[in-house]
Design an enzyme around this catalytic site. Sequence first.
Site, short mmCIF file in Angstrom:
data_model
loop_
_atom_site.label_atom_id
_atom_site.label_comp_id
_atom_site.label_asym_id
_atom_site.label_seq_id
_atom_site.Cartn_x
_atom_site.Cartn_y
_atom_site.Cartn_z
N CYS A 113 5.83 -5.98 -12.44
CA CYS A 113 5.60 -6.91 -11.35
C CYS A 113 4.56 -7.89 -11.84
CB CYS A 113 5.11 -6.22 -10.08
SG CYS A 113 4.71 -7.44 -8.80
N CYS A 157 1.81 -8.78 -8.83
CA CYS A 157 0.84 -7.78 -8.35
C CYS A 157 1.27 -6.41 -8.84
CB CYS A 157 0.71 -7.84 -6.84
SG CYS A 157 2.26 -8.04 -5.95
N SER A 158 1.79 -5.57 -7.98
CA SER A 158 2.18 -4.24 -8.45
C SER A 158 3.31 -3.68 -7.58
CB SER A 158 0.98 -3.29 -8.44
OG SER A 158 0.41 -3.27 -7.15
N CYS A 159 4.29 -4.52 -7.23
CA CYS A 159 5.42 -4.07 -6.43
C CYS A 159 6.15 -2.95 -7.17
CB CYS A 159 6.38 -5.23 -6.18
SG CYS A 159 5.62 -6.56 -5.22
FE FE Z 1 3.94 -7.03 -6.76
#
Ligand code: FE
Length: 193
Positions: free
Chosen positions: A98, A101-103
Amino acid sequence: MTERPAAALRTEALEQLLTERGLIDPKTLDRIIADYESDIGPLNGAKVVARAWTDPQYRRRLLLDGTTAIKELGFSGSQGEHIVVVENTPAVHNVVVCTLCSCYPWPVLGLPPSWYKDPAYRARMVREPRAVLAEMGLELADTVRIIVRDSTSEVRWLVLPERPAGTDHLSEQQLVPLVTRDAMVGVAKVQPL
Ligand code: FE
């Protein structure tokens, strides 16, 4: 240095408050988070993969409509509304990142590991996936095509890894423990027995 999201700051403040009041033990909390990162979360994904390896019809459904096929096994919910499953083969290797961000697909993989949230992983995986994968211990031949899948709030990716050689005699249940979180993110392969 990235800015910490407001949700992270709020969570920390809440944890501190609850700890001060003696309502929670931070050590227990850390253990729960670690469990979700490495055991409970990825175990769901491993069940999905083992089913796909042993049931060709399920595999077809999974690749056509990941969210619905995953729901069949009882896994759904927050951060898993639109899961797309992509298949790794000897010729094509998918890896998930991602960049924003950190999906991450929570219902099947739990919470993302810290390296997944690392700005270096997020930036470099897009630019030089072959090098990053090699650093993480996965050397791919030059002939293998690498596809980097960028997760977003709309789409969460799950990699269906290759079933390793020498596992033909194993049942669905026996295959589950072989499937690792890293293989389902695409930064590793499932190791043969
Ligand atoms: Fe994300």
